[in-house]
Structure formats: C-alpha cells, structure tokens
Design a protein around this motif. Structure first.
Motif, PDB file in Angstrom:
ATOM      1  N   VAL A 172       7.302  -0.286   5.477  1.00 55.58           N
ATOM      2  CA  VAL A 172       8.542  -0.680   4.823  1.00 55.58           C
ATOM      3  C   VAL A 172       9.462   0.521   4.631  1.00 55.58           C
ATOM      4  O   VAL A 172      10.657   0.455   4.815  1.00 55.58           O
ATOM      5  CB  VAL A 172       8.229  -1.342   3.469  1.00 55.58           C
ATOM      6  CG1 VAL A 172       9.511  -1.580   2.689  1.00 55.58           C
ATOM      7  CG2 VAL A 172       7.490  -2.636   3.679  1.00 55.58           C
ATOM      8  N   GLU A 173       8.880   1.625   4.234  1.00 55.69           N
ATOM      9  CA  GLU A 173       9.706   2.823   4.090  1.00 55.69           C
ATOM     10  C   GLU A 173       8.840   4.059   4.006  1.00 55.69           C
ATOM     11  O   GLU A 173       7.626   3.994   3.855  1.00 55.69           O
ATOM     12  CB  GLU A 173      10.628   2.735   2.862  1.00 55.69           C
ATOM     13  CG  GLU A 173       9.907   2.865   1.558  1.00 55.69           C
ATOM     14  CD  GLU A 173      10.814   3.377   0.429  1.00 55.69           C
ATOM     15  OE1 GLU A 173      11.880   3.967   0.698  1.00 55.69           O
ATOM     16  OE2 GLU A 173      10.424   3.213  -0.729  1.00 55.69           O
ATOM     17  N   VAL A 174       9.508   5.211   4.132  1.00 57.41           N
ATOM     18  CA  VAL A 174       8.839   6.502   3.989  1.00 57.41           C
ATOM     19  C   VAL A 174       9.507   7.199   2.815  1.00 57.41           C
ATOM     20  O   VAL A 174      10.734   7.291   2.768  1.00 57.41           O
ATOM     21  CB  VAL A 174       9.017   7.351   5.267  1.00 57.41           C
ATOM     22  CG1 VAL A 174       8.380   8.716   5.097  1.00 57.41           C
ATOM     23  CG2 VAL A 174       8.440   6.611   6.472  1.00 57.41           C
ATOM     24  N   ASN A 175       8.704   7.646   1.837  1.00 61.11           N
ATOM     25  CA  ASN A 175       9.270   8.294   0.657  1.00 61.11           C
ATOM     26  C   ASN A 175       9.075   9.804   0.705  1.00 61.11           C
ATOM     27  O   ASN A 175       7.953  10.280   0.892  1.00 61.11           O
ATOM     28  CB  ASN A 175       8.589   7.784  -0.613  1.00 61.11           C
ATOM     29  CG  ASN A 175       8.896   6.319  -0.864  1.00 61.11           C
ATOM     30  OD1 ASN A 175       9.971   5.973  -1.341  1.00 61.11           O
ATOM     31  ND2 ASN A 175       7.960   5.454  -0.510  1.00 61.11           N
ATOM     32  N   ALA A 176      10.173  10.524   0.499  1.00 57.76           N
ATOM     33  CA  ALA A 176      10.036  11.959   0.242  1.00 57.76           C
ATOM     34  C   ALA A 176       9.746  12.104  -1.247  1.00 57.76           C
ATOM     35  O   ALA A 176      10.082  11.220  -2.026  1.00 57.76           O
ATOM     36  CB  ALA A 176      11.329  12.676   0.595  1.00 57.76           C
TER      37      ALA A 176
ATOM     38  N   HIS B 198       0.835  -1.208   0.000  1.00 57.85           N
ATOM     39  CA  HIS B 198       0.000   0.000   0.000  1.00 57.85           C
ATOM     40  C   HIS B 198       0.859   1.242   0.000  1.00 57.85           C
ATOM     41  O   HIS B 198       1.922   1.265   0.605  1.00 57.85           O
ATOM     42  CB  HIS B 198      -0.901   0.036   1.238  1.00 57.85           C
ATOM     43  CG  HIS B 198      -1.826  -1.116   1.306  1.00 57.85           C
ATOM     44  ND1 HIS B 198      -1.481  -2.319   1.868  1.00 57.85           N
ATOM     45  CD2 HIS B 198      -3.098  -1.266   0.856  1.00 57.85           C
ATOM     46  CE1 HIS B 198      -2.483  -3.157   1.775  1.00 57.85           C
ATOM     47  NE2 HIS B 198      -3.483  -2.545   1.151  1.00 57.85           N
ATOM     48  N   ARG B 199       0.359   2.270  -0.644  1.00 58.58           N
ATOM     49  CA  ARG B 199       1.010   3.568  -0.567  1.00 58.58           C
ATOM     50  C   ARG B 199       0.028   4.517   0.125  1.00 58.58           C
ATOM     51  O   ARG B 199      -1.114   4.677  -0.323  1.00 58.58           O
ATOM     52  CB  ARG B 199       1.349   4.078  -1.974  1.00 58.58           C
ATOM     53  CG  ARG B 199       1.847   5.503  -2.031  1.00 58.58           C
ATOM     54  CD  ARG B 199       3.051   5.766  -1.143  1.00 58.58           C
ATOM     55  NE  ARG B 199       4.295   5.171  -1.591  1.00 58.58           N
ATOM     56  CZ  ARG B 199       5.101   5.727  -2.482  1.00 58.58           C
ATOM     57  NH1 ARG B 199       4.779   6.870  -3.035  1.00 58.58           N
ATOM     58  NH2 ARG B 199       6.219   5.129  -2.825  1.00 58.58           N
ATOM     59  N   VAL B 200       0.480   5.079   1.225  1.00 59.93           N
ATOM     60  CA  VAL B 200      -0.349   6.015   1.975  1.00 59.93           C
ATOM     61  C   VAL B 200       0.262   7.397   1.829  1.00 59.93           C
ATOM     62  O   VAL B 200       1.420   7.611   2.181  1.00 59.93           O
ATOM     63  CB  VAL B 200      -0.419   5.617   3.465  1.00 59.93           C
ATOM     64  CG1 VAL B 200      -1.227   6.635   4.255  1.00 59.93           C
ATOM     65  CG2 VAL B 200      -1.013   4.219   3.600  1.00 59.93           C
TER      66      VAL B 200
ATOM     67  N   LEU C 179       4.019   6.661   2.392  1.00 62.16           N
ATOM     68  CA  LEU C 179       4.446   5.524   3.210  1.00 62.16           C
ATOM     69  C   LEU C 179       4.179   4.232   2.458  1.00 62.16           C
ATOM     70  O   LEU C 179       3.101   4.060   1.904  1.00 62.16           O
ATOM     71  CB  LEU C 179       3.611   5.472   4.496  1.00 62.16           C
ATOM     72  CG  LEU C 179       4.141   6.232   5.693  1.00 62.16           C
ATOM     73  CD1 LEU C 179       4.192   7.699   5.368  1.00 62.16           C
ATOM     74  CD2 LEU C 179       3.245   5.978   6.893  1.00 62.16           C
ATOM     75  N   ASP C 180       5.161   3.345   2.448  1.00 64.07           N
ATOM     76  CA  ASP C 180       4.921   2.023   1.881  1.00 64.07           C
ATOM     77  C   ASP C 180       4.600   1.081   3.016  1.00 64.07           C
ATOM     78  O   ASP C 180       5.426   0.850   3.898  1.00 64.07           O
ATOM     79  CB  ASP C 180       6.173   1.536   1.131  1.00 64.07           C
ATOM     80  CG  ASP C 180       6.385   2.310  -0.146  1.00 64.07           C
ATOM     81  OD1 ASP C 180       5.411   2.936  -0.625  1.00 64.07           O
ATOM     82  OD2 ASP C 180       7.508   2.314  -0.666  1.00 64.07           O
ATOM     83  N   ILE C 181       3.394   0.556   2.982  1.00 68.58           N
ATOM     84  CA  ILE C 181       2.940  -0.322   4.058  1.00 68.58           C
ATOM     85  C   ILE C 181       2.608  -1.690   3.477  1.00 68.58           C
ATOM     86  O   ILE C 181       1.860  -1.784   2.505  1.00 68.58           O
ATOM     87  CB  ILE C 181       1.684   0.259   4.743  1.00 68.58           C
ATOM     88  CG1 ILE C 181       2.031   1.597   5.403  1.00 68.58           C
ATOM     89  CG2 ILE C 181       1.119  -0.738   5.764  1.00 68.58           C
ATOM     90  CD1 ILE C 181       0.872   2.243   6.143  1.00 68.58           C
TER      91      ILE C 181
ATOM     92  N   GLU D 269      -3.615   0.744  -3.150  1.00 69.10           N
ATOM     93  CA  GLU D 269      -2.950  -0.556  -3.122  1.00 69.10           C
ATOM     94  C   GLU D 269      -2.258  -0.722  -4.451  1.00 69.10           C
ATOM     95  O   GLU D 269      -2.847  -0.455  -5.506  1.00 69.10           O
ATOM     96  CB  GLU D 269      -3.968  -1.680  -2.938  1.00 69.10           C
ATOM     97  CG  GLU D 269      -3.273  -3.032  -2.907  1.00 69.10           C
ATOM     98  CD  GLU D 269      -4.247  -4.206  -2.857  1.00 69.10           C
ATOM     99  OE1 GLU D 269      -5.372  -4.025  -2.369  1.00 69.10           O
ATOM    100  OE2 GLU D 269      -3.865  -5.280  -3.340  1.00 69.10           O
ATOM    101  N   ARG D 270      -0.992  -1.099  -4.387  1.00 72.40           N
ATOM    102  CA  ARG D 270      -0.256  -1.251  -5.632  1.00 72.40           C
ATOM    103  C   ARG D 270      -0.124  -2.728  -5.953  1.00 72.40           C
ATOM    104  O   ARG D 270       0.298  -3.528  -5.111  1.00 72.40           O
ATOM    105  CB  ARG D 270       1.106  -0.594  -5.506  1.00 72.40           C
ATOM    106  CG  ARG D 270       0.962   0.889  -5.180  1.00 72.40           C
ATOM    107  CD  ARG D 270       2.270   1.590  -5.263  1.00 72.40           C
ATOM    108  NE  ARG D 270       3.178   1.183  -4.210  1.00 72.40           N
ATOM    109  CZ  ARG D 270       4.423   1.632  -4.117  1.00 72.40           C
ATOM    110  NH1 ARG D 270       4.894   2.452  -5.032  1.00 72.40           N
ATOM    111  NH2 ARG D 270       5.191   1.243  -3.125  1.00 72.40           N
ATOM    112  N   VAL D 271      -0.512  -3.061  -7.160  1.00 75.84           N
ATOM    113  CA  VAL D 271      -0.489  -4.460  -7.571  1.00 75.84           C
ATOM    114  C   VAL D 271       0.653  -4.630  -8.562  1.00 75.84           C
ATOM    115  O   VAL D 271       0.748  -3.884  -9.530  1.00 75.84           O
ATOM    116  CB  VAL D 271      -1.833  -4.839  -8.234  1.00 75.84           C
ATOM    117  CG1 VAL D 271      -1.840  -6.318  -8.593  1.00 75.84           C
ATOM    118  CG2 VAL D 271      -2.993  -4.476  -7.329  1.00 75.84           C
TER     119      VAL D 271
HETATM  120 MG    MG Z   1       9.090   2.176  -1.718  1.00 73.09          MG
END
Ligand code: MG
Ligand code: ATP
Ligand code: ATP
Ligand code: MG
Length: 878
Positions: A447-451, A306-308, A428-430, A320-322
C-alpha cells in the motif's frame, strides 16, 4: 528552611562517578538547624501520614522501615528532605535511588544530593520536598490535594521530556553498546557518538537517509508508479482533484469496494476504506479533502494490515496491525468496554506510549452501524467490534509480531522495494490475507512505503516477541562494534592546566589529526579559535565533542565546571592530574585541600578501564588517586630517584621522568629520551622546572595514546609559549637593559613555580609586582606575602581592580603582613592601583634586572610594557 542554590549535575561528579544525574541543593535549615526530627512534635506522625511509602526506604539501618526509624529516633531535616525528594519522584514513576546529605563548613547549611531521571522533575522534587517537610513542621501535615498535585506535575514533566518510543529504543541500544549520545538543541536531533565519528538521527531517520527516498515515499502516488513500473503489486488507483472526477475514478479502479485517501497524508488521517456506496464515497472525499488537495482513489484490497520494517536492506521485523477494537463480554456496553481499554497504563496520547488510547471518529460509527451496534449495545461474549477502519497504532490499533512468519519471497520483495525507493530505514504497509504466503498468490499489495517508520509496534508488540530493531540500526550506523567515540584527553590540576592542554593539543597535531581543545582562554579546533572565554566546563566540552571535524579532544577540565555540572563526558581515554594545591578553598563548599583533591580526582576516576590516568608522582595527593581509578596508571616525575615510580616501572608500568637534563619515557628496561629540556622552548631553556613538569605530563599523555616519540619531540620543540599562544604564562620581554616577565600566578603553588624560575635569574635584581584575587581566604594572602618575600629583592604590592567583595586595601595589608613576618627588613611598598604599580616597577628596573608582574589583567600589563618602546619578546630561545 530556605533553599540557597540548586545545581544540576549531568556527568561524573564530586558525589559520584557512576551516577551522572544529580541535583545538589544547598539548604539552610535556619531554625531547624539545632532540632532533630524527634524534637519536632508530631513530625514523625505527619510524615508517615503524608508519605506512608517511605516505609520502603532502608537508609543506614539497612532494613525495611530503616529510614523512618531514623526519623523517629531523630535525624536532621536535610536528610529527611533527601528521602522525601526521592520518594516523590518514585511516586511519579521515576525510579531513583541515590541520595546524600552532608553538612557544609557553615553550621546549619547542608548539601542535599538527589538523583533524578528528568532534570526539571528533579529540581521540582527538591523544592516540593522542602515545602512538604516545612508544612509538616509548621502544621503537622501536608494537604493531600497538594501532594497529588505535586505528583501529577512530576508525571507531566517526566512525560513531556520523554523521547518517544522509537528514539527511546535507539538511545537505550546505544547505551547498551557504550555509544555516547546527546540531544542537540533543535529539531529533536539525537547525536550518537562524538566528533568525526558521530552519527545523527531524528526519530528513525538517520544522516544517511536520502532526501530523494524520503520525498518519494511521502508521495504515495509517485511511489506506486515507480513500484508498478518495476512489477511490484500495488493497489490499482488514480488521483483526482475534483469531486466531478470521482465517479469516473471509481469505475477506473473496478467499482466498489474502494478506498479514498489524501495524497500526502499519514497516521491514517483522512482515510476511508471499504467504501461501498456513493454516499460513503462523497463523505470520504470530503474527509480526505481536509488533509490534502489531491485525492487518491483505490481499489479496496481485503486482507490484514502488515508493517514490514527494513533496515539497511534487510527485513528486521514484521508486525500485523489490528485496528482498534473491543471484544464483548456479554455484560458491558461498547462505550464501557472502550473506557476500560483506555484505562490500560500502556495506552497514552499520540505516540507517548507503546499504545494509543482509542478515540472514535466518523468511521467508527459507520463500522458499528454496519455491524448493527450502537455505543450502548452490549455485544455478546467474544464478539469483536472494530472501531476504526485502519490499523494505525496512533488510532488505537494493536500489533502482533509476525517476524517469523513472513514468506521468503515477501522478504525478497520488501527488500527490493525499499532499494527501489532508496531508503536505509523504511516501513512497508502490506495488505494481504496471509503474510506467510507470497503476495502474488493472494492478490496482496504494497500500500505504501514509509520513511521514518515508528518502532513501537516492533519493540513492544501487544502480542508476540519484541524485536530489537534498534540493534539493527546501530549495526548499520556503527558496524563492527564501533563505539562512535573519539579519544578524549582531559587535563586537570590546580596549576598548569591551560599550558599542558595547549601543549598536548600541539603535540597531537603532529600526528596530522584535527584536534579540538578547550582552555581558560577559549575553545579551539585545529589552528583556529572557535569561541573565546573561560571554556573549561561541560558546555565547551560539548562544542568539541559535537563537532563533525574533530578527531581528538583535549579538554582543560577545571574545578568550577566539575562542581557546577559534572564532567561534560562520561569517560575519558586519558585523564591527566597535574597537581593539587591550595587555591579557591572556601568556594563552592570545597574547604580543604583534601576535598579539592577528591574533586580533581573525578578526572582520574572517570577514565575508561583500558585508558590511562596520568598522575604526578611528586604530588602525594595526586599519586594517591591511583588507588581510586580503575584505569591504567602512568606517572610523571621530576625526580629520577622516585621510589614510587621505580616500583611502578618494575611492575611493568610506564612513566615520564626528568633525568640528566632529559625528558624521557621509561618503560620496562628502556629509557626513551624524548628531548633535552634546554631544547624545549616552553621550559625557558630549562630554567622553569614547573614547565618541565607540564611538558612531562603532556608527553606522557600523548605517549599512552600511541603518539610516537618523534612526534612528541617535534611537538615539544615547536611549541612556543609566546604572548599570542599563551598570554600570561611566563611571557618574558627583553626591554634592552632589563627584562620583564608577565605571569598569571595567583596562588601559593604557582608563586612557588614562578619563584623557581626567578631564583635562577642571577644577573641582576628581581622586582615583584604582586597581588591576588580578592575572593581567596585571608591566610592565602599572607602566604603570598611570605612567598614573595623569599623570591624578590623588592616588592610592590598591588590589588586587583575587581576586589571581589573585599574592602580595598585589605588584601595588600594581608600580603604585607606575610612579607614582614618572614623578612622584617624586606624592601617593599604598596601601590594599590595595578597600572601605577606596574609602571613603578618598570621605572625602577635595575640594569640586567628582572621585573616580575603578576597582574589581574595580562593584556593591560603587556600593553604597559610595550609602551616602553622597542621591546623584543624574548622567549625560550634555544
Ligand atoms: Mg501507512
Ligand atoms: P501510516 O503512514 O500511518 O502508515 P497512512 O495515513 O500513510 O498511514 P496508508 O498507509 O496509505 O495511510 O493507509 C493506512 C491503512 O489503510 C493501511 O495500512 C491499510 O490498512 C489501509 N489501506 C490503505 N489503502 C488500502 C487499500 N487500497 N486496500 C486496503 N486497505 C488499505
Ligand atoms: P587557571 O586555573 O587559571 O585556568 P591553569 O591551571 O590553566 O590556570 P596555566 O594557565 O597553564 O594554569 O598556568 C597559570 C600559571 O600557573 C602559570 O603562569 C604558572 O605561574 C603556574 N603554573 C603553571 N604550571 C604549573 C605547575 N606545573 N606547577 C605550579 N605552577 C604552575
Ligand atoms: Mg587554565
């Protein structure tokens, strides 16, 4: 046919106030000048064959096929080029509709105006249209291959210039909110708004995005540590630098399945997930090593990706990324299915489009193998075959909107995480099996936080509701419906622009604001010169509007800039039009004074509806602009009995009037006297009427912007047209027993203006040293001569050093002709060299006389005067 010139307009312009993006081609039809389309054998047929879609152009008949009907009946080639240029852009996917074609005063030469979306594509389309038409004229056809190439080239230009989906979403939202934007010249920076109120963005980073937050987010390991320390669920993992440490690392994370990724990667590069064996782990290690020195080894968490998106502390979208995949249809092979998916026009390369084409990599084959397929397998109907392990859109993934499904606890967690990292915009990648339940319950992880997260999965998800995430960004940058603008006051007219601009800037400075202004002498901010030169076009306007210190912009807006590239801004708060008089006629296809008025009227017409057009009521062409603008009107007049102004005030309007020796603002029943003309240095003790008019215009422009009468008065009293402040504008020098006046007047109206002052000089004889720029029309010189004869007691006719293409002696001959026409016994002589002419004038100056010098070079004239010894610049003493 020959293209003589192509100009690119980027703002409100002579052709249209609303359509800012126009190409103007000056086209010489040459041999086709006398031949309408119906007289060119085979032309109609050739054109229809090359571009059958022209059928859709209505044109003047106003119906389907209307334009082609005109071609069959006979229309001129310029007009056809216009439609072809528009259609070529249309065929390349750029929707443009506006075009105009006009014959200029030179027979056979046309101006063809076409709309564009991309400048380069517009110019290309113009040239290609000429090529296409010429080919059909010469050979009856335009080769199909060439047409295809043209369209491909146009598509490429359009694509190369596109902003990218995230930036596109942001500028669209800005436009919707009336926030002006422009691209800066480097680093894909976008400026939103003007001057002191502007904000900047680069992709989805803003000027508020903190560097610490960005650096932390880019370091995945540090991010995890900081988050873990705050009790946020993150993948269990470690960082290694050597293959030797891999085995131990795998043990540390609890054994297979694991994930291996580069420490500072992005877009899924170098990542392998769901690793289940030592062989896979070794290969994954090597792949990650290609991207980064240090390698992250993590436990693999099962779940969806997921990208939040969090903007300004709030979750604004969830997707949700597939991962890239194909779905079997029982007939096609996997290779064929991929081919088919990549045909989707929504899929482009990289981040061009909302989706990216699927490309296979190392992990693709692994995945297929695990599923028991090869590229040539035909999967049963409905079977999902994953082709990539990670779900990044840039590797061909798709997105499903889940904004309405996220659990409130996850919202709380995401918002807290972004605060901890310290970003204003973050993705946010969840990984979790179900975003509608708390992460904690499902062993989900961040998983990570993207700027600088991409927006495309939210604004254009493959499934679900598109989310206006750019709106959230605008709410953050421009809260409370701020427009990001600063007041823009634009000043035009044939004469007095620079003086009025400077005066208006000076008045505005009394409010304590930082004023940026542009004039023919240079660009200024506050009291300082930014850049000298003739800065009255859109580029100089941009210097001011881009400046982070400027609170108010006052822009001298000259005819040349409007004609060449349109206004440098969309709309102004105040547009001042001082006068329209014959000058520059015959230049740039502006041949009549009414055309000139139409050109200057662009300034009045592009004022915001709640702004003011400040118009000269005493100039009929300027007063008439009131009909064309949607803005409020404010008039200024030298005539206290002006009928027009009286009616205007009766209807509740505001005006600036010169009455009983006072400059006054009249509104309703009240007359607010600002100051006596005599007290205003610029008016030379009230003796220069045109300066009073300029001062009225500047005062009124300030008044409608809510500058107080006291501040206007202070400005008027302290503005001195000294040589240093306004070189060449009524600079009066006291040379002991006579005076010299240096002024830039170079057209009939300004001669007359200066004349009004000179006639008031009654203490002694008046000598004129006169001439004019060589590129004016013959009749203009004759007029100058006539006026000079009426103003001066003795005339010395001189010429400019730069004759601008006119044979030496010709201008002076024409001026002399004018002089003798009105006064056969006039006293005059011709001295072509300006220096000699000025010296002669000064040598022969009579006691108490006035030598009026209208030079080409103001600085040289002033130098010559100063050489005469003790000179006092005596200007506008009260
Ligand atoms: Mg990522
Ligand atoms: P981007 O910046 O484009 O989001 P990235 O290259 O920075 O990608 P990550 O976000 O760390 O890489 O990982 C990419 C994807 O791989 C994640 O979105 C997730 O789907 C998957 N992934 C990464 N780490 C794990 C993990 N430990 N467990 C399960 N899946 C993971
Ligand atoms: P340019 O087009 O050269 O930039 P401008 O419009 O900026 O000119 P100014 O530099 O302010 O005009 O003034 C130039 C000359 O025009 C003055 O020195 C004066 O001779 C004359 N002039 C100024 N104001 C007026 C006016 N309101 N009416 C007529 N003539 C004027
Ligand atoms: Mg000027």
């Amino acid at each position: 046919m020959r293209i003589l010139k192509i100009q690119t307009l980027r703002g409100p312009n002579y052709w249209s106030i609303r359509r800012h993006k126009l190409i103007v081609m000056r086209l010489d039809l040459e041999t086709l000048a006398e031949t309408p389309s119906n007289e060119i054998p085979g032309f109609y047929e050739g054109l229809v064959e090359a571009l059958p879609s022209l059928e859709g152009h209505y044109c003047s008949p106003g119906c389907h096929g209307g334009f082609l009907m005109r071609v069959r009946e006979g229309t001129m080639m310029g007009h056809i080029v216009e439609h072809v240029a528009l259609e070529l852009q249309e065929l390349a996917g750029m929707h443009v509709g506006f075009g105009r074609t006009r014959e200029t005063a030179t027979p056979g030469i046309y101006q063809v105006v076409i709309e564009y979306l991309n400048e380069e594509a517009g110019r290309y389309a113009g040239r290609a249209a000429v090529r296409l038409c010429q080919s059909i004229v010469d050979r009856g056809r335009y080769p199909k291959a060439e047409l295809e190439q043209d369209i491909q080239d146009l598509k490429d230009l359009w694509r190369d210039a596109s902003l990218g989906p995230s930036t596109e979403a942001i500028v669209k939202e800005a436009e919707k909110r009336g926030i002006p934007w422009m691209q800066l010249s480097a680093r894909f920076l976008i400026q939103l708004g003007y001057g002191v109120n502007h904000k900047r963005m680069q992709a989805t980073m803003t000027d508020k995005t903190g560097i610490l937050g960005v650096e932390l987010a880019c370091d995945k390991e540090a991010t995890k540590r900081i988050l873990a320390a705050s009790g946020v669920p993150v993948p269990r993992g470690t960082v290694i630098n050597f293959l030797d440490d891999l085995e131990e690392a795998i043990e540390y994370v609890g054994g297979y399945p694991i994930v291996i990724k580069p420490l500072d990667g992005n877009h899924g590069r170098g990542i392998t997930i769901d690793i289940r064996s030592w062989e896979e782990a070794e290969a994954a290690y090597e792949a990650a090593r290609q991207v980064s020195r240090s390698i992250i080894v993590e436990r693999y968490y099962v779940g969806r990706d997921h990208r939040v998106l969090v903007v300004d502390g709030k979750v604004v979208a969830v997707a949700e990324r597939v991962p890239a995949h194909v779905i079997g249809n029982g007939r096609s092979t996997i290779a064929e299915l991929i081919e088919e998916i990549n045909q989707d026009p929504n899929r482009g390369d990289g981040h061009d489009k909302v989706l990216t084409k699927i490309e296979l990599d190392r992990t693709s084959y692994q995945l297929l193998e695990r599923a028991g397929f090869t590229l040539n397998s035909v999967p049963p109907k409905g079977t999902i075959c994953y082709l990539r392990a990670t779900a990044n859109l840039s590797t061909g993934g798709t997105a499903v909107d889940k904004t309405d499904e996220i659990h409130p606890e996850n919202v709380w967690l995401a918002q807290r995480v972004v605060k901890i990292i310290g970003l204003d915009i973050a993705g946010l990648d969840i990984v979790t099996t179900d975003i509608s339940r708390p992460l904690r319950e499902l062993d989900g992880v961040i998983v990570e936080v993207n700027a600088a997260p991409g927006f495309r999965m939210h604004v254009a998800p493959s499934q679900g509701i598109p989310r206006n995430v750019a709106g959230a960004v605008m709410d953050m940058l421009f809260p409370n419906e701020q427009s990001g603008r600063i007041p823009i006051l634009s000043v035009t007219g044939t004469n007095g622009k620079t003086t009025t601009t400077r005066l208006l800037a000076h008045i505005y400075k009394q409010t304590g604001k930082v004023v940026g202004y542009t004039t023919t002498d240079g660009t200024y901010i506050g009291d300082y010169l930014v850049e000298s030169g003739d800065n009255t076009g859109p580029q100089s306007a941009h210097v001011i509007l881009q400046d982070p210190t400027v609170e108010v912009a006052v822009l001298e807006t000259a005819r040349g800039g409007i004609l060449r590239s349109g206004l440098g801004f969309e709309s102004a708060n105040v547009g001042v039009v001082l006068n329209v008089a014959a000058d520059h006629l015959g230049i740039g296809d502006i041949d009549t004074i009414d055309q000139l008025a139409n050109l200057k009227s662009v300034v009045a017409e592009s004022v915001y509806p709640d702004g003011y057009a400040v118009l000269n009521a005493d100039d009929r062409r300027v007063a008439a602009m009131a009909e064309k603008t949607k803005a409020n009107i404010a008039y200024f007049t030298m005539n206290p009995d002006s009928e027009l102004v009286r009616k205007h005030i009766q209807k509740g309007g505001v005006a600036a009037v010169y009455e009983n020796g006072y400059l006054s603002i009249v509104k309703g029943d009240w007359t607010h006297r600002i100051e006596r003309a005599e007290q205003i240095p610029l008016t030379m003790g009230g003796r220069a009427p045109f300066m009073i008019a300029n001062a009225l215009a500047a005062s009124l422009a300030a008044f409608v912007q809510n500058v107080s009468i006291e501040q206007i008065r202070a400005g008027l009293r302290t503005f001195r047209a000294s040589v240093s402040q306004t070189p060449g504008r009524m600079n009066l020098f006291n040379l002991g027993n006579y005076h010299a006046l240096v002024d830039y007047a170079h057209n009939p109206a300004s001669y007359e203006a200066v004349g009004a002052f000179v006639r008031n000089w009654t203490s002694g004889q008046r000598i004129g040293v006169v001439g004019g720029p060589g590129d004016r029309r013959d009749e203009d010189f004759v007029t100058l001569g006539k006026l000079a004869a009426e103003i001066f007691d003795y005339i010395i006719v001189k010429e400019d050093d730069d004759t601008r293409g006119r044979p030496r002696g010709s201008a002076s001959e024409l001026i002399t002709k004018g002089i003798t026409q009105v006064k056969p016994d006039a006293r005059y002589e011709s001295i072509l060299d300006e220096t000699q002419a000025i010296n002669k004038g000064l040598d022969m100056a009579p006691a108490n006389g006035l030598v009026v010098i209208l030079p080409e070079s103001v600085s040289r004239a002033i130098k010559l005067i100063k050489l005469r010894g003790l000179v006092k610049e005596e200007i506008q003493q009260q």
